[in-house]
Design an enzyme around this catalytic site. Structure first.
Site: not given
Ligand SMILES: NC(=O)c1ccc[n+]([C@@H]2O[C@H](COP(=O)([O-])OP(=O)(O)OC[C@H]3O[C@@H](n4cnc5c(N)ncnc54)[C@H](O)[C@@H]3O)[C@@H](O)[C@H]2O)c1
Length: 310
Positions: A22, A24-25, A74, A154, A167, A169, A171
């Site tokens: 993940g 990429s962004r 993944v 999270s 979601y 569950a 985490k």
């Molecule tokens: N943004 C929030 O508020 C927040 C809060 C708590 C936790 N998180 C956690 O942080 C992590 C990153 O989230 P983010 O906010 O950067 O979101 P995001 O959507 O910007 O990034 C998610 C990344 O996961 C990749 N991805 C999704 N499904 C995939 C798969 N099946 N196989 C491989 N890659 C996959 C996407 O390509 C992307 O690169 C996640 O685990 C999310 O649960 C986010």
């Protein structure tokens, strides 16, 4: 086969190799930026091809190859194996894994349709996928003499969010998995910890929708909650990458900074004289037993790599 690691001491990141799922962004990309800034090489695995551009940009700025990308789901073992093998082929091995890929789609509430795919997909990516990535990571790190894994859980790994039951569950599952990696440092010098961000400013929740399209009141509340700065999440990740003593730990990343969450001790009612004696014996046997299992797992993995290269 043993690949020599320059060192498993992660006080310096120069030349270390990190696999970031993940990456990429969003949060994963911010971790990659920091790893690159500290001199590490990154191997980005993500479902979206955007990671290819990210890797290209790092290489352009560095004037040499410091990053590669592989489209990875993944939830599939073959994709995880290909990703970690790419790290080994390109950069000689794996020191760090940031297991961060997740989805919030299909995170619907208790009353969504009774459709197998809804809960299965989110669990297969966020919980099962993370376990698959880490099992592959551990084999590669064990070969190298050790490493450090940081999982992105999270705040939802601890709190109740009725609008995002599946979601939440997944985490919680990540926290349970991380806590269960207790003996890994003694078995193969690998540490596994988790960072738990509260709401972050990424596009993560943009695709969450209720199945019937009805407005979900929770999102009006979310809009009022302060977000955690990316720098705090990065602090949490690097706290555990750098701390050679941390294993099975979780740290929250709040708008105000990071806070470690301690797991409860075993309850006194479970620890009788007999069970304490038996626990001592178990602890003496557990590490040699796990080392034996790891050695068999490595043999299986290497045989499979020779017979069926990815
Ligand atoms: N943004 C929030 O508020 C927040 C809060 C708590 C936790 N998180 C956690 O942080 C992590 C990153 O989230 P983010 O906010 O950067 O979101 P995001 O959507 O910007 O990034 C998610 C990344 O996961 C990749 N991805 C999704 N499904 C995939 C798969 N099946 N196989 C491989 N890659 C996959 C996407 O390509 C992307 O690169 C996640 O685990 C999310 O649960 C986010």
């Amino acid at each position: 086969m043993t690949l020599q690691s320059p060192s498993t001491d992660l006080t310096s990141f120069e030349g270390k190799v990190a696999v970031v799922t993940g990456g990429s962004r969003g949060i994963g990309k911010a971790v990659c930026d920091e790893l690159i800034r500290r001199g590490a090489k990154v191997v980005i695995g993500a479902i979206s091809d955007k990671g290819r551009e990210v890797a290209k940009q790092y290489n352009k700025e560095a004037g040499k190859k410091v990053a590669v990308f592989l489209r990875t789901d993944v939830s599939r073992y073959d994709d995880n194996k290909a990703l970690f093998q790419l790290a080994e082929n390109e950069f000689g091995g794996v020191d760090i894994a940031i297991l961060n890929a997740a989805t919030c789609d299909n995170a619907d509430n208790l009353f969504s349709p009774l459709d197998d795919k809804l809960e299965e997909r989110i669990f297969n990516v966020n919980a099962v996928g993370l376990i698959k990535s880490s099992k592959v990571a551990i084999l590669h790190m064990a070969k190298r003499g050790g490493g450090s894994i940081v999982c992105t859980s999270s705040a939802a790994g601890f709190y109740s969010v009725p609008a995002l039951i599946a979601y939440v569950a997944t985490k919680h599952a990540v926290i349970g998995y991380v806590k269960s990696c207790t003996f890994l440092p003694e078995v193969c010098n690998v540490r596994v910890n988790a960072v738990c961000p509260s709401f972050a400013d990424t596009t993560f929740m943009d695709n969450v929708k209720t199945i019937d399209g009805a407005p979900e009141p929770f999102y009006d509340f979310v809009d009022t909650v302060p977000t955690v700065p990316m720098s705090v999440i990065i602090d949490g990740v690097f706290k555990y990458l750098c701390d050679n003593t941390a294993n099975g730990k979780t740290v929250m990343a709040y708008p105000t900074g990071i806070e470690v969450i301690e797991a409860p001790e075993w309850h006194y009612s479970l620890l009788t004289d007999d069970s304490l004696k038996a626990q001592d014996i178990y602890l003496k046997k557990a590490i040699p037993h796990s080392k034996q299992q790891l050695s068999r797992a490595l043999e299986r993995y290497e045989k499979e790599q020779k017979e069926r290269p990815i």
